[in-house]
Design an enzyme around this catalytic site. Structure first.
Site, PDB file in Angstrom:
ATOM      1  N   ASN A 182     -32.145  -3.415  -1.435  1.00  0.00           N
ATOM      2  CA  ASN A 182     -32.015  -4.726  -2.073  1.00  0.00           C
ATOM      3  C   ASN A 182     -31.815  -4.493  -3.562  1.00  0.00           C
ATOM      4  OD1 ASN A 182     -32.734  -6.746   0.174  1.00  0.00           O
ATOM      5  ND2 ASN A 182     -34.305  -5.143   0.333  1.00  0.00           N
ATOM      6  N   GLU A 183     -30.553  -4.491  -3.927  1.00  0.00           N
ATOM      7  CA  GLU A 183     -30.191  -4.162  -5.306  1.00  0.00           C
ATOM      8  C   GLU A 183     -30.392  -5.384  -6.212  1.00  0.00           C
ATOM      9  OE1 GLU A 183     -29.814  -1.259  -6.057  1.00  0.00           O
ATOM     10  OE2 GLU A 183     -28.567  -0.104  -4.675  1.00  0.00           O
ATOM     11  N   PRO A 184     -30.329  -5.189  -7.554  1.00  0.00           N
ATOM     12  CA  PRO A 184     -30.475  -6.324  -8.471  1.00  0.00           C
ATOM     13  C   PRO A 184     -29.561  -7.480  -8.045  1.00  0.00           C
ATOM     14  CG  PRO A 184     -30.401  -4.305  -9.711  1.00  0.00           C
ATOM     15  CD  PRO A 184     -30.186  -3.931  -8.277  1.00  0.00           C
ATOM     16  N   SER A 186     -30.571  -9.483  -5.571  1.00  0.00           N
ATOM     17  CA  SER A 186     -31.024  -9.875  -4.224  1.00  0.00           C
ATOM     18  C   SER A 186     -31.946 -11.083  -4.337  1.00  0.00           C
ATOM     19  CB  SER A 186     -31.801  -8.739  -3.567  1.00  0.00           C
ATOM     20  OG  SER A 186     -30.975  -7.624  -3.405  1.00  0.00           O
TER      21      SER A 186
END
Ligand code: F6R
Length: 659
Positions: A182-184, A186
């Site tokens: 869950n990257e920035p 998300s």
């Protein structure tokens, strides 16, 4: 088994051992740290503690005849937890028959047989060594067709729910702040889905994939919402490279830019960190802001340097007001005036500077970092990779030789994985042609080069080099290391190569430190009986080569500690290519003139296979000589700003006091 150290509320003794500190600090910490963090001295002890908590939960469920649903992560962070779980299974009868696992994520697309797949990882580190039934293991499928992923992810989520949700979720944290993938950006309620990987995450994975171009662009990951449903969460962060993002996740606001910050809303999250990952937390960096401090000399020095940088004044110009206005009035109360503190700290830093790293003959050495006697010292410089010596302490090495010491350089590992195939081919072709033109009788040797050449020309991406190719690559690095050391004036007979076995896997994943490694290092130290040892004191990465090489030196010193000469052997630690010691931890700073800096650059240039674009450059795009120079100039600039003399550059060392 090693004795377990306690989590280190104890480590930050400067704050916590103060009689009044506990209450105030606890109260104040709550407003600073929004997640419950325990700091451990090292990742091994913390990992063992986590593994035991998991084992306890498994056994409790077993007693009640219930399954335990475990959410698992991959990457370097959980490796030691898995190793301990395997040990508990093998030696202490822990069974995993009632355990159901769900992995957080998998690259997409990804074949389960690929060495880079998380399926491969999980089997290698855990599943192949425990008694978990195969049908209780769940890992997102990286081979799912593009038009079926939505349905697939939906079912993955529902399957977790059908078991009553995750009892425990294990998490690492990415340098982007991601949990799972869950990257920035998300969102909080996100569930299992197909995502794009952040550029930083892809760069961090480049080593495992033999180059960023081979790293997939996507992954299937559980969402933030899926993770938040877990009953308990254990987040781990080891190593200095996690320090910045950990601070944001723990002390910063809840924001989609740092997806791990959502954990602040989860009631039963525990965060486990080692000292290096904790480095940027306020309680370590600026403890005076979060509690009442026990003012040791070290802490005073740290606070004064911080203050001087903050108010942009040299130490000797700091006033009582500067102290009071920046939360350091306690210090003034204890010392009566800024004048006394300023002088005390200024002198301490002044005394770290020396152009005589091996000690200055015939001088009063009470305030110098090194002893004046013996005038000529036997010295070992340990270099984990074949170029760390010149990158991190090339200037000091030059001085030590020039000042007449008996200097040995010891290259601990072969460094063979960091040679490009095209460089190896160049040497192979050269060797083949030399044999063909000078010595036709060496057919056997010709055959070795011939098959190495064929291997490299048909090598597939990610394929592990065969032993003969690794040997050739190692020899290339040897010849460069020899050239670098020789350039610094080290005698040929004083250049040693240990090729420590833990490194020889052919991949970036190394073995643990073994007895043979320690034995090789111990033997050499014992033979030379040095007065000084220099070693790379890197804490940046718990699984990195530097850390293992340092452990080998420490283990050897412990083994040798009863020998009489050992009490006269001082160990100086330098930092690797990436970071310098914080000023208050520097015990010896060796100034370099512009000419010396240029000479050091030339020594680094001898490592041609690492120039321009080495295979494992890490996140920093600068070449090694640039990083080294920037860092050495920066140290000199910091000393200057504190009000000390102005030098072109400085190499810094911290003294090891571990015996
Ligand atoms: C792995 C995962 C990632 C990692 C994170 C940290 O399954 O989901 O979030 O936990 O990238 O990686 P390491 O532990 O290698 O630093």
């Amino acid at each position: 088994m090693q004795a377990e150290t306690t989590p280190s509320q104890n480590i930050n003794f400067e704050v916590l051992s103060h009689p009044y500190a506990q209450k105030d600090l606890k109260y104040l910490l709550k407003s600073v740290e929004k997640l419950p963090v325990t700091i451990w001295e090292n990742s091994l002890d913390a990992s063992r503690h986590i593994a035991r908590s998991i084992a306890l939960a498994i056994r409790q469920k077993q007693q009640d005849g219930l399954p335990l649903v475990l959410g698992l992560a991959t990457g370097s962070s959980p490796i030691k937890v898995y190793e301990e779980l395997v040990r508990l299974h093998k030696n202490e009868g822990l069974s995993f028959r009632n355990v159901i696992t769900f992995n957080l994520d998998e690259y997409y697309p990804m074949s389960p047989d690929s060495r880079q797949s998380y399926v491969y990882f999980m089997h290698e580190y855990l599943f192949d060594h425990i008694d978990i039934p195969a049908d209780q293991i769940h890992i997102p499928d990286g081979t799912i067709e593009m038009d079926k992923w939505e349905l697939y992810c939906d079912e993955y989520e529902k399957l977790i729910d059908s078991y009553g949700g995750l009892d425990i979720q294990l998490l690492g944290i990415g340098r982007t702040g991601h949990i799972g993938f869950n990257e920035p950006g998300s969102w909080e309620n996100s569930l299992t889905r197909l995502v794009k990987l952040d550029a930083i995450t892809r760069r961090d994975a480049a080593e495992d994939f033999n180059g960023i171009e081979n790293v997939p662009y996507r992954a299937i990951t559980m969402g933030i919402g899926s993770i938040m449903k877990a009953k308990k969460i254990f987040l781990m962060a080891w190593g200095q490279h996690k320090a910045d993002i950990l601070k944001e996740a723990v002390e910063g606001p809840i924001t989609p830019n740092v997806p791990s910050s959502y954990l602040q809303k989860h009631k039963r999250t525990k965060v486990f960190v080692d000292l290096s990952a904790a480095e940027k937390l306020s309680r370590i960096r600026t403890p005076w802001k979060v509690g009442i401090c026990n003012w040791t000399d070290n802490l005073i020095c740290k606070a004064v340097i911080w203050l001087s940088e903050r108010v942009e004044k040299p130490i000797l110009k700091l006033t009582d007001e500067d102290y009071s206005e920046n939360g350091l009035s306690d210090l003034i109360i204890e010392y009566a005036s800024s004048y006394d503190i300023n002088i005390k700290v200024f002198n301490r830093i002044q005394h770290t500077i020396t152009g005589w790293p091996g000690g200055k003959p015939g001088e009063d050495d009470r305030h110098r970092p090194e002893r004046a006697r013996p005038e000529q010292k036997r010295i070992i410089v340990f270099s984990p990779h074949p170029d760390d010596d010149v990158i991190s302490m090339g200037g000091t090495l030059l001085r030590l030789v020039e000042q007449g010491h008996d200097v040995h350089v010891v290259y601990q590992t072969s460094g063979n994985i960091a040679v490009h195939d095209h460089d190896a081919l160049k040497f192979i072709e050269f060797s083949k042609e030399s044999i063909a033109s000078f010595d036709r009788s060496s057919l056997e040797l010709y055959g070795v080069f011939d098959s190495a050449e064929m291997f490299l020309k048909s090598k597939t991406s990610g394929e592990v080099d065969r032993p003969s190719v690794r040997r050739i690559k190692g020899l290339i690095r040897r010849s460069e290391a020899r050239a670098g050391a020789r350039f610094c004036g080290v005698k040929d007979s004083h250049i040693h190569f240990l090729d420590l076995p833990f490194y020889e896997t052919g991949t970036s994943k190394k073995k643990n430190l073994g007895n043979k490694d320690v034995e090789l290092v111990t033997k050499l130290i014992e033979k030379i009986k040095p007065h000084q040892i220099y070693a790379a004191g890197d804490l940046a990465d718990p699984h990195g080569t530097h850390r293992v090489c340092l452990d080998a030196v420490f283990a050897s010193m412990h083994k040798l500690k009863r020998k009489r000469w050992v009490k006269d052997c001082w160990v100086w630690l330098y930092r690797g290519a990436w970071n310098e010691w914080p000023i208050h931890e520097i015990d010896m700073a060796v100034p370099l003139s512009p000419i010396e800096l240029e000479k050091k650059r030339k020594a680094i240039f001898m490592h041609q296979s690492q120039k321009d674009h080495p295979p494992f450059p890490g996140a920093d795009v600068r070449e090694f000589w640039q990083r080294a120079e920037d860092r050495n100039r920066m140290t000199a600039a910091l000393y200057r700003k504190l009000g000390l003399a102005e030098y072109e550059a400085m190499e810094a060392f911290s003294k090891w006091r571990g015996l």
